[in-house]
Write an enzyme that holds these catalytic residues in place. Structure first.
Site, short mmCIF file in Angstrom:
data_model
loop_
_atom_site.label_atom_id
_atom_site.label_comp_id
_atom_site.label_asym_id
_atom_site.label_seq_id
_atom_site.Cartn_x
_atom_site.Cartn_y
_atom_site.Cartn_z
N HIS A 99 0.84 -1.20 0.00
CA HIS A 99 0.00 0.00 0.00
C HIS A 99 0.88 1.25 0.00
CE1 HIS A 99 -2.99 2.99 0.96
NE2 HIS A 99 -2.34 3.29 2.09
N ASP A 127 8.21 20.60 -27.11
CA ASP A 127 8.31 19.31 -26.42
C ASP A 127 9.35 19.48 -25.32
OD1 ASP A 127 8.21 16.60 -25.72
OD2 ASP A 127 7.81 16.02 -27.78
N TRP A 182 7.36 0.07 3.55
CA TRP A 182 7.90 0.81 2.42
C TRP A 182 9.25 1.39 2.76
CZ3 TRP A 182 9.28 5.85 0.97
CH2 TRP A 182 9.16 6.83 1.95
N SER A 196 13.95 5.59 -13.57
CA SER A 196 12.88 6.29 -14.27
C SER A 196 12.73 7.72 -13.75
CB SER A 196 11.57 5.52 -14.08
OG SER A 196 10.47 6.34 -14.27
N SER A 197 12.70 7.87 -12.44
CA SER A 197 12.51 9.20 -11.87
C SER A 197 13.68 10.11 -12.17
CB SER A 197 12.34 9.12 -10.35
OG SER A 197 11.19 8.40 -10.04
N HIS A 229 13.23 11.71 3.22
CA HIS A 229 12.59 12.97 3.56
C HIS A 229 12.42 13.90 2.36
CE1 HIS A 229 10.38 15.31 6.29
NE2 HIS A 229 10.84 16.34 5.60
N GLU A 265 11.94 12.92 -0.44
CA GLU A 265 10.84 12.26 -1.15
C GLU A 265 9.49 12.81 -0.70
OE1 GLU A 265 10.60 10.12 -3.57
OE2 GLU A 265 8.49 9.57 -3.38
N TYR A 291 8.85 15.78 0.15
CA TYR A 291 8.64 17.05 -0.55
C TYR A 291 8.46 16.83 -2.04
CZ TYR A 291 9.78 18.86 3.94
OH TYR A 291 9.75 19.11 5.27
N SER A 336 -1.22 26.61 -6.46
CA SER A 336 -0.84 28.00 -6.72
C SER A 336 -1.26 28.46 -8.11
CB SER A 336 0.67 28.18 -6.58
OG SER A 336 1.09 27.71 -5.34
N HIS A 391 14.90 13.44 11.81
CA HIS A 391 13.69 13.45 12.63
C HIS A 391 12.87 12.17 12.45
CE1 HIS A 391 11.41 15.83 9.29
NE2 HIS A 391 11.12 14.57 9.19
N HIS A 392 13.22 11.37 11.43
CA HIS A 392 12.59 10.05 11.32
C HIS A 392 13.27 9.05 12.25
CE1 HIS A 392 10.18 11.06 7.73
NE2 HIS A 392 11.19 11.87 7.46
N THR A 450 6.68 26.86 4.71
CA THR A 450 5.39 26.20 4.45
C THR A 450 4.24 27.11 4.90
OG1 THR A 450 6.55 24.18 4.99
CG2 THR A 450 4.19 24.02 4.64
N LYS A 472 3.56 29.81 2.50
CA LYS A 472 2.75 29.42 1.35
C LYS A 472 1.26 29.43 1.70
CE LYS A 472 4.42 26.89 -1.89
NZ LYS A 472 5.19 27.86 -2.65
N ARG A 516 1.07 1.54 14.90
CA ARG A 516 0.87 1.31 13.48
C ARG A 516 1.51 -0.02 13.07
NH1 ARG A 516 5.27 5.48 10.74
NH2 ARG A 516 4.51 4.58 8.80
#
Lengths: 113, 695, 256
Positions: B81, B110, B145, B181-182, B274, B276, B278, B289, B323-324, B349, B352, B471
């Site tokens: 998931h 293009d 994950w 790919s990314s 992390h 990731e 963002y 926006s 922080h993780h 943040t 924004k 969790r």
């Protein structure tokens, strides 16, 4: 028209880059510095001296390579910004990781003495 | 003025990659709009697969001590998931919008490397296949994950220790392929945005979504190599018996203390992980926006600050990964430093959020469906953002770590943030892509349904977390007192899943209807709305010239500034429309009207306006990207199913991988030898094109 | 529909490409003035900084660990665990040998700039010579690495043997793979040039290959210092101070 553009552009590119003699000097310098590094490795016992000198030489060699051989010095400033930015982030992140994970290892240099 | 004789045989019709509709044309397409659509459709498919997995989780947790799923299955389901939603749903959905919109928004025909773009998509599909084929093999990834070592590890030669199946191979190799790919996609986007902007479009005139794309791509470029290395080390641990992430391993048949450290995985993973986060949210910020100004009829409030805030979030995003890991015992100094940097992120943040509110303030707000979802993001993301600030405090985090409070937090950020924005984008740009408007009434029902069921599904998780529900657990005790809120969450989740069925129904219904949408239905500000719907394969017959940040608004309503600039605008519009200029005394309204009329009368009508010297070379379709992707897929798959093997002295190589390597090399060779793939085949690439553009 | 109309347009319009229309619209200049391929390569190299950064960080974290363990945990009784044993870096690394390798790679960087410069001047013959020389020097470096690895295997250092071996082979191996890709790339370039496919206008294509090659050399400059020259702890002299770190590892073993 296009053909002449090719020519003038290529000449521009050539003029923009240092001549072969500069490259030769750089090669000599880099090779010399490498020899000095090895000499330092075999001759110096002082750890601080060894690490300090090697770090300084590494920096000089790095800048020489990236500045002259990859033409960064002669190229668009924004390219330096791109590479420098990436390098900065990579260096800071990795330095922090090593500092957190290897405090009992490499960074306690006084343990050698 | 010597013009190169143009070998016409090499130039296929420009429209060949967009007007044909056979399967082959989709397999070989390198048109950024088609690739965008492919990305989008894949994202929706995997969103449903990931949603199905979520439903299984919620069924399992709907009552205490449930045994619907076995413990192993539950592990696989929650792992897949997370992995599916992050890598196969939200990221491809964002990339779909990057692909479709960025060239249009910057006035390009293009992306910079169209075939690389196609490769990115096929590699996404290859990685997604690898990950999901694991279900057929009965070996779905099962370590979360985040894949913490040693959950992912094996002891060489032991069949019963840790994770000995193929589960982790599927996961690691799937992610490697997705990483390539990314990376390819982000390099492409960065170069496109830097290099293919229309004349006059300075960086600070770019649409804010383009900015978000740029910053997100830079994040990907710098974040993905970390997980690439992390996964390589993991694979070495599993394949070759190294011990990067486990403190001991069988060395020469003897269990040996080797000094590997599971924390190294956590560091490398979160150095990627992390940023990731963002990567998932910044495109959403960009979308919102774009939408809020259009529906408030006001330019974006504080454009420059919004750009700086994006950049600041991205930059700080590289300095907060620890922080993780607050509960891993890194000591007070790292914890304090990273708590501080994490709190700092709240500033850009918050800027924004306030700027979105500032944009709406005093505007003539229309609450069409895209706007509803955009405002939905502003409210729901703020909730997730605030619980995020709570986690930045290490003592608080220690309490909430691994509880459902965290699950609530990141679903508010990723669903209430990313997915709300991505749905808003579907409603907003659907008329541009298909030429048809999604049903507004259904859309509004869809929004309120989503909004309410989303909160029903995720808000109670805060309570569950604070009550101590951990969790990732497959079950909970009867006397735990968690049953009530779990039922609420499960009901909310199913309602939420049903809301997506409504979206798909709306899309299907709209596609079948005959009613055409105007090509600028929202009275929008950015360049893509100046094109017909759907845009022709070459996007712009004449590349527009940019003088203004909200170019299309300036075209339609003038800039309210000096006359000289107005005249400029008119030329610009003329450029887009007709290709030559006779329009200087027309006023902007006339221009807009001409353009509208033209677009409504269809593509063939506007073709008549192409001037004779206006030859538009579009790159040829190519199937080599697909070949390379298939090759890489086989390489990765061969490493998962490593038999039969080819034995050469001490080397033992999987045959399938070797075969894949050959396919890949053939693809690369064909790719590099393929003629006329260049959008400017007659143009010498070493010449900066600027020098000849005014020749 | 649109297709046919445009095709007709094209077929008929092939000869009418006006000079004036040539550049203006269908060939937008690159907005930065930097060639797209070159920009791509620089961002790729920026990305490679993180890739090698991660590998180097891993190496730096583990470079002394095998020795430390072998000294400090020699006497652990009853754990049922053997303790990581040598060979350790001080026993296997040969700085003089690698200095020569480093010199070879350095020299290849020099031949690479000459290759780029020759193609810029349109001197394709010189370009061939220098490109082939660069590829050759790269191949010599790889051969050197092969012999170094073989030597280490004979001395008992494999990738599984201890954590120094694991991180050493991974780091230098990934670098070696990059060299290998570079050698292939340069060989392809020279093959293409023998078939007449390289001319002055391919300057950027060659320059991009050059950037990649120099970057690989730069990485080796860093690796040479960090892997070969920076001193390793011998293990023998140090004892007490390391116990804390070593004990942390022992405490992390409950799952055995």
């Amino acid at each position: 028209m296009s053909a002449t553009h090719v020519d003038s552009q290529a000449e521009d590119a050539a003029a923009n880059h240092p001549g072969d003699r500069v490259y030769f000097t750089m090669l000599g310098m880099l090779a010399g510095l490498t020899v000095i590094e090895v000499i330092i490795f075999y001759l110096t016992d002082s750890l601080v001296l060894r690490v300090g000198l090697l770090a300084a030489l590494l920096l000089v060699k790095f800048v020489a390579q990236i500045g002259w051989f990859t033409h960064l010095r002669y190229d668009d400033r924004r390219i330096t910004l791109v590479f420098g930015g990436c390098l900065f982030i990579a260096l800071s992140v990795m330095f922090a990781t090593v500092a957190m994970m290897a405090v009992d290892g490499f960074f306690l240099l006084n343990e050698y003495q | 003025m010597a013009t190169f004789a143009q070998p016409q045989t090499l130039v296929r019709p420009a429209s060949s990659s967009s007007s044909e509709s056979g399967l082959w044309s989709w397999l070989t397409t390198i048109d950024h709009k088609r690739i965008g659509i492919l990305y989008g459709v894949s994202a929706i498919v995997f969103l449903f697969i990931g949603g199905l997995e979520a439903m299984l989780i919620r069924l399992q947790l709907a009552r205490p001590e449930n045994d619907l799923l076995s413990l192993d299955t539950y592990n696989s389901v929650f792992t897949m998931h997370g992995t599916t939603m992050i890598f196969l749903a939200v990221m491809p959905a964002s990339t779909a919008w990057f692909n479709y919109l960025v060239p249009l928004q910057i006035g390009a025909r293009d992306v910079a490397f169209p075939r690389l773009n196609a490769l990115s998509f096929w590699l996404l599909l290859a990685g997604a296949l690898i990950l999901n084929l694991s279900f057929l093999a009965g070996a779905a990834p099962n370590a979360g994950w985040y894949g913490y070592a040693p959950l992912t590890e094996v002891l060489v030669g032991q069949t019963d220790t840790f994770n000995t199946g193929r589960n982790i191979e599927f996961w690691a190799l799937g992610l490697q392929v997705l990483g390539i790919s990314s990376l390819a996609a982000s390099f492409n986007m960065i170069v496109t945005i830097f290099n293919l902007r229309a004349p006059g479009m300075t960086l600070m005139r770019m649409p804010i979504f383009t900015w978000a794309t740029l910053i997100t791509s830079i994040l990907m470029v710098l974040a993905f190599p970390a997980i690439t290395v992390a996964l390589v080390l993991l694979q070495l641990d599993r394949f070759l018996g190294t011990h990067f992430y486990i403190p001991s391993q069988y060395v020469n048949g003897e269990l040996t203390l080797t000094g590997g450290d599971p924390l190294l995985w956590q560091h490398l993973f979160w150095i990627f992980g992390h940023p990731e986060v963002y990567i998932l949210i910044l495109p959403a910020f960009g979308i919102v926006s774009e939408i809020i100004p259009v529906f408030s009829r006001k330019p974006l409030f504080g454009y420059a600050v919004m750009v700086y805030a994006l950049a600041a979030i991205a930059f700080l995003g590289f300095g907060v990964w620890v922080h993780h890991m607050f509960t891993t015992g890194l000591g007070p100094t790292p914890t304090a430093i990273f708590a501080a940097t994490t709190m700092l992120i709240a500033i850009p943040t918050g800027v924004k959020i306030f700027n979105w509110v500032g944009t709406m303030w005093g505007g003539q707000i229309r609450f069409s469906t895209p706007m509803l979802f955009a405002v939905g993001l502003v409210s729901q993301f703020t909730i997730g953002g605030i619980s995020g600030v709570m986690h930045s405090s290490a003592p608080v985090d220690t309490q909430q770590n691994d509880s459902y409070f965290v699950v609530a937090h990141f679903h508010y950020v990723l669903f209430g943030g990313s997915i709300f924005a991505l749905i808003a984008a579907v409603y907003f740009w659907f008329p541009k892509i298909t030429g048809k408007m999604l049903d507004e009434r259904l859309g509004k029902i869809h929004f309120w349904w989503t909004f309410l069921s989303f909160n029903a599904a995720f808000f109670p998780m805060h309570f569950l977390g604070l009550e101590g529900m951990p969790r990732r657990y497959a079950s909970y005790g009867d006397g735990s007192g968690w049953w009530f809120w779990n039922v609420v969450v499960s009901i909310g989740s199913f309602a939420l899943a049903a809301s997506f069925v409504l979206l798909v129904y709306n899309i299907a219904k709209t596609l079948r209807s005959k009613e055409r949408a105007p090509e600028d239905p929202w009275d929008a500000a950015t360049l893509e709305w100046t094109t017909p719907s759907p845009p022709p394969v070459y996007n712009y017959k004449v590349i527009p010239t940019i003088t203004n940040r909200d170019q299309f608004w300036a075209d339609k309503y003038g800039t309210g500034q000096d006359h000289e600039e107005e005249a400029d605008l008119e030329v610009r519009i003329g450029g887009m429309k007709i290709g030559s200029v006779d329009t200087e005394d027309e006023n902007p309204e006339d221009q807009a009207a001409t353009r509208r009329q033209n677009a409504q009368s269809g593509d063939s009508q506007s073709l008549g306006n192409i001037e004779e010297d206006e030859h538009i070379h579009m790159p040829n379709p190519s199937f080599y990207p697909l070949v390379v992707a298939i090759g890489l897929f086989l390489v990765a798959f061969g490493m998962i199913y490593s038999y039969p093997r080819l034995e050469i002295e001490r080397l033992s190589l999987p045959v399938l991988s070797l075969f894949g390597l050959v396919v890949m090399l053939v693809g690369i060779a064909g790719w590099s030898l393929e003629p006329a793939s260049d959008p400017e085949p007659d143009h010498d690439e070493s010449v900066p094109l600027g020098t000849s553009s005014h020749a | 529909m649109a297709t046919t109309a445009l095709e007709v347009q094209r077929a008929g319009g092939g000869t009418t490409h006006g000079d004036s229309g040539h550049g203006g619209s269908s060939h937008p200049p690159t907005s930065t003035g930097i060639d797209s391929k070159k920009l791509l390569m620089w961002w790729f190299l920026g990305s490679e900084c993180v890739l090698f950064g991660s590998l180097i960080a891993t190496f730096m974290i583990y470079r002394n660990r095998a020795q430390d363990l072998s000294v400090n945990l020699q006497g652990i009784e009853g754990s049922g665990l053997a303790v990581s044993s040598g060979p350790f870096p001080n026993q296997v690394l040969d700085q003089l040998y690698t200095a020569v390798s480093a010199g070879v790679l350095l020299f290849s960087s020099f031949t690479m700039v000459l290759a780029v410069a020759s193609v810029g001047r349109g001197n394709i013959k010189a370009f061939r010579v220098w490109t082939l020389a660069t590829a050759m020097l790269g191949a010599i470096f790889l051969a050197g690495q092969y012999f170094e690895y073989t030597e280490f295997f004979h001395e008992g250092l494999s990738i599984q043997q201890n954590i120094f071996g694991a991180s050493f082979f991974t780091l230098t191996g990934v670098h070696g793979m990059h060299v290998f890709v570079g050698v292939i790339w340069l060989t392809m370039l020279s093959i293409v040039s023998f078939r007449g496919g390289i001319s002055k206008k391919d300057h950027t294509n060659v320059e991009v290959a050059g950037l990649y090659w120099h970057f690989i050399d730069i990485v080796w400059i860093v690796l040479f210092t960090l892997v070969y020259l920076l001193p390793y702890r011998d293990g023998a002299e140090s004892a007490e101070e390391h116990t804390e770190g070593a004990m942390r590892l022992v405490q992390s073993l409950p799952f055995f």
